[in-house]
Design a protein around this motif. Sequence first.
Motif, short mmCIF file in Angstrom:
data_model
loop_
_atom_site.label_atom_id
_atom_site.label_comp_id
_atom_site.label_asym_id
_atom_site.label_seq_id
_atom_site.Cartn_x
_atom_site.Cartn_y
_atom_site.Cartn_z
N VAL A 232 -8.08 7.74 -25.49
CA VAL A 232 -8.27 6.96 -24.62
C VAL A 232 -9.96 6.71 -24.30
CG1 VAL A 232 -8.05 6.80 -21.89
CG2 VAL A 232 -6.03 8.08 -23.56
N LEU A 235 -11.07 4.62 -27.39
CA LEU A 235 -10.82 3.29 -26.33
C LEU A 235 -12.30 3.05 -25.44
CD1 LEU A 235 -7.54 2.94 -27.67
CD2 LEU A 235 -9.05 1.63 -28.47
N VAL A 239 -15.04 -0.11 -25.94
CA VAL A 239 -14.95 -1.48 -25.06
C VAL A 239 -16.34 -1.22 -24.27
CG1 VAL A 239 -14.08 -2.22 -22.59
CG2 VAL A 239 -12.74 -1.48 -24.46
N TYR A 304 -6.05 -2.33 -26.23
CA TYR A 304 -6.46 -0.59 -24.75
C TYR A 304 -5.59 0.17 -24.41
CZ TYR A 304 -7.80 2.02 -21.20
OH TYR A 304 -7.46 3.20 -19.96
N SER A 308 -2.98 2.80 -24.33
CA SER A 308 -3.08 4.00 -23.30
C SER A 308 -1.24 4.00 -23.12
CB SER A 308 -3.67 3.73 -22.67
OG SER A 308 -3.32 1.75 -22.35
N GLY B 281 -11.29 1.18 -17.19
CA GLY B 281 -10.88 0.74 -19.02
C GLY B 281 -12.69 0.05 -19.76
#
Lengths: 315, 281
Positions: A232, A235, A239, A304, A308, B281
């Motif tokens: 995680v 990633l 990003v 992603y 996840s 994220g």
Amino acid sequence: MKLQRNANAVSVSFISQRKVSIAVQSYILIALPLIGFFVFSIYPILWTFRWSFYSYNGIASATRFIGFDNFITMFTTDFTYFKLWGNTFLFAACKIPFELSLALVLAVLLSQRIRGSSFFRSIFYLPSVISTAIIGLIFYNLFGYFGNINAILLKLGFIKTEIDWFASKNTSVAVIVLASIWNTFGINVMYFMAALTNVPKELYESAELDGATRIRMFFNITLPMIIQVFQVILLLSIVGTLGINDIILVLTGGGPGGQTFSVMSYLTKQFMPGFMDTSTPSLGYGCAMSVVTTIMFAIVAGLYNIFSTKIKNRY
Amino acid sequence: MKKNVWRLCILAVLVSVAFITVYPLIYIFLASFKSNIEILTNSSSIFPQELTFENYISVCRSNDFNIFRMLWNSIYYTLISVAIAITISSMAGYAFARGEFPFKKTIFAMFTALMFITTGGLDIYPKFKILTALHLNRSLGALLFLKLFGVPIVNIYLVRGFVQSLPIELDEAAQIDGCSFIGAFFKIIMPLLAPILATIGILSFQASWNDYIMPTIFTATQPKQYTLIVGLMSLKNSGSAAANWNLILAGTVITLLPVLVAYGFGNRYFVSGLAAGAIKG
């Protein structure tokens, strides 16, 4: 009998009235983001899709529909856009392995019940609260021709003459990557520390009884235990790094010769008022780049998401 | 014995990384007390040969670099941004936590999907068109107007989660007593949101104070509306940057101070925002 039915009808209509009233009030509460979603998010995206099929620079008389020409140029004759992704991935490849291993080592050291560990944590996190533009400015000064880094390297005898850090691509990339690591490594230290607290202490104790060394414990216990969280974190940094923008604009402005532009910083520098040098940017072509960029980022985000949820399912 | 050596090694690593972390900030801070000649010629030493407050005085007096106006612009831009972030996300978060309305799930999913969309930035042009149609010139005010219609999905997530953890009897009791759905929010729920709103507030304070690209785009034609960051960067990009390092460094220190002070006091709020980053994220 009849009376009771009436009463029921009244209470039913009261309840449904209440329901309607709550629905209306809920819509009032979310009105602004809801309007904004359609007017200031969806419509602008559709707008860029539309104009990516046009030759358009803001002047009405020069505007014409050209179908897929922008995309064809982008992928077959003008390789600028390819190079931008090349640079962007280069930044990620230079930054992420170094930053994550540094952060992991620091997190492991901090979790050894060291005195003042929360102090160190606050220090490591400090650069993350500073504006990336200011960070660019600070490193621009430090790595300037007459800057502190050159002066120290000269003094220590590592170099004979000053290095012009921003004159070649390699050294520029090195400075950008360094500044960017300085900016965000603390966040990853925090993430790793959170992951490490979930590793059961008993594992280390029994390994110690078996006479395992610390290095072996790290590779045989710590790493396997945090590998899922590690994915995680990886990633997240991918990003984040692909979107690298401000720091490049301030440090190199894409130079030398546009060789250090990332995708986002190129689009900002070429098409945004306040950054671009022209008053008639080729918006149609820019929209085409923007569309492909949106799709690329959506793919990364999608990957992603798949990763996840896979990780979550394993728990 | 062996254990002590090990501990000393750990401490040495931590101290040296901590030193590298604070070094650029300390260097810039002390250099802002050097004269401009010394900044260029005595860059190997972090301490100024001659401590001078000249830079701060000239920053305050400079006509091209009007620091008080920029400071004011930064302050009102930041404060209004914080107010918008808190109001919009708490109202929407409450509606998604407790409200029942048609398309609730769809709207929430749409808002979430937006999080995964990173446009190349050219969508600013249609936004300009809409603002022009509403008779809003490009300015900080127009940017704030745009923020009013933003979808702060991460903050909405935070508030929604927080409201869901509160006992539902609270607002039900209030509504039985005759409070409306919105009334229950303002009288009962909002006061209880203080901890999460503090986190959202401090994060949006940091984000908008540090904001560079959007304020630059919106104030491109109006130097009077420059915020501190925009002004600093335009001074750095101007041809006379080398001659102005003293002004730039003093300005940098002034720009950094509010965020660093806030971090010193509200450390834990910044860190709790990490959870927000993880969701995003």
